[in-house]
Write a protein that holds these residues in place. Sequence first.
Motif, short mmCIF file in Angstrom:
data_model
loop_
_atom_site.label_atom_id
_atom_site.label_comp_id
_atom_site.label_asym_id
_atom_site.label_seq_id
_atom_site.Cartn_x
_atom_site.Cartn_y
_atom_site.Cartn_z
N LYS A 57 0.83 -1.20 0.00
CA LYS A 57 0.00 0.00 0.00
C LYS A 57 0.87 1.26 0.00
CE LYS A 57 -3.78 2.46 1.91
NZ LYS A 57 -4.76 2.67 2.92
N ASP A 60 2.05 2.09 -3.36
CA ASP A 60 0.96 2.27 -4.33
C ASP A 60 0.92 1.16 -5.39
OD1 ASP A 60 -0.25 4.51 -3.23
OD2 ASP A 60 1.13 5.86 -4.25
N TYR A 84 -0.72 -3.63 -9.40
CA TYR A 84 -1.29 -2.45 -10.05
C TYR A 84 -0.34 -1.93 -11.12
CZ TYR A 84 -3.07 2.33 -10.54
OH TYR A 84 -3.55 3.52 -11.02
N THR A 86 0.02 1.12 -13.55
CA THR A 86 -0.51 2.46 -13.80
C THR A 86 -0.64 2.76 -15.29
OG1 THR A 86 1.71 3.38 -13.61
CG2 THR A 86 0.33 3.47 -11.67
N SER A 89 -3.64 0.83 -16.51
CA SER A 89 -4.81 0.95 -15.62
C SER A 89 -5.43 -0.41 -15.31
CB SER A 89 -5.86 1.87 -16.24
OG SER A 89 -5.32 3.14 -16.49
N ALA A 91 -5.14 -4.19 -12.69
CA ALA A 91 -4.64 -4.83 -11.47
C ALA A 91 -5.29 -6.20 -11.36
CB ALA A 91 -4.96 -3.98 -10.25
N VAL A 118 -12.24 0.21 -5.36
CA VAL A 118 -10.98 0.21 -6.10
C VAL A 118 -11.11 0.75 -7.51
CG1 VAL A 118 -9.90 -1.58 -4.68
CG2 VAL A 118 -11.10 -2.25 -6.77
N LYS A 121 -10.86 4.61 -6.69
CA LYS A 121 -9.61 5.10 -6.09
C LYS A 121 -8.38 4.82 -6.94
CE LYS A 121 -10.78 5.03 -1.21
NZ LYS A 121 -10.63 4.30 0.05
N TRP A 122 -8.39 3.74 -7.70
CA TRP A 122 -7.19 3.34 -8.43
C TRP A 122 -7.29 3.65 -9.92
CZ3 TRP A 122 -2.88 1.15 -6.01
CH2 TRP A 122 -3.03 0.95 -4.63
N LEU A 124 -9.02 2.36 -12.38
CA LEU A 124 -8.82 1.11 -13.12
C LEU A 124 -9.72 1.01 -14.33
CD1 LEU A 124 -8.61 -1.27 -10.05
CD2 LEU A 124 -6.76 -0.76 -11.65
#
Length: 194
Positions: A57, A60, A84, A86, A89, A91, A118, A121-122, A124
């Motif tokens: 975490k 990230d 994850y 980036t 996009s 995970a 998720v 927030k991420w 994705l």
Amino acid sequence: MSLLSSERILLKDISEKDLDELFKLYSDPEVMRYFGRISIKSKREAMEIIMQNIRMKEEDSGVRYAAYLKDTNDFVGIITLKRYDTRNSRAEIDYIVSPEHQRKGFASEMLALFLEDVFKKWSLERISAYVFLENKPSCELLEKLNFKREGILRHWTCVDNIYYDSYSYSLILSDFEVKKVVNKELGRLHNCFK
């Protein structure tokens, strides 16, 4: 600390306080059977897993939540976003529900709450999950939540020198959004006929 809640479930960042419960999960060979690893032998190993999750975490690259029942504070299981990427996009997720809480709808509630969080927030576009062919309940859970089975990954996971095939599942953002709209409309119609 992150905190998510649904009707019956509370999800919170995993911490050292979850050591006993995590050890119970990871030391049970039957639980680990479909999780793709050998069961652990000591609480020290469980603490190492927790510390890896905390670092994940901080870096990230993912997050792991411990799930508890809101009314009794009983431990239900864990759910993880990991690997994850980036640039693309995307995970992966995994989850475990404690044996005493399986087949009660907690996995569905836990996963639905987690996905809602998720995806936002991420940022994705795609979430992947890999499931041993023999793990029918997990396949049914993912399909219920609109994950699409993409195929079989041959010899995807090696546990104790034995290779296992896995189904590859994915959920993309547009499939997730469609499922939310359909569920909201079904809920509205259900309330109309009460």
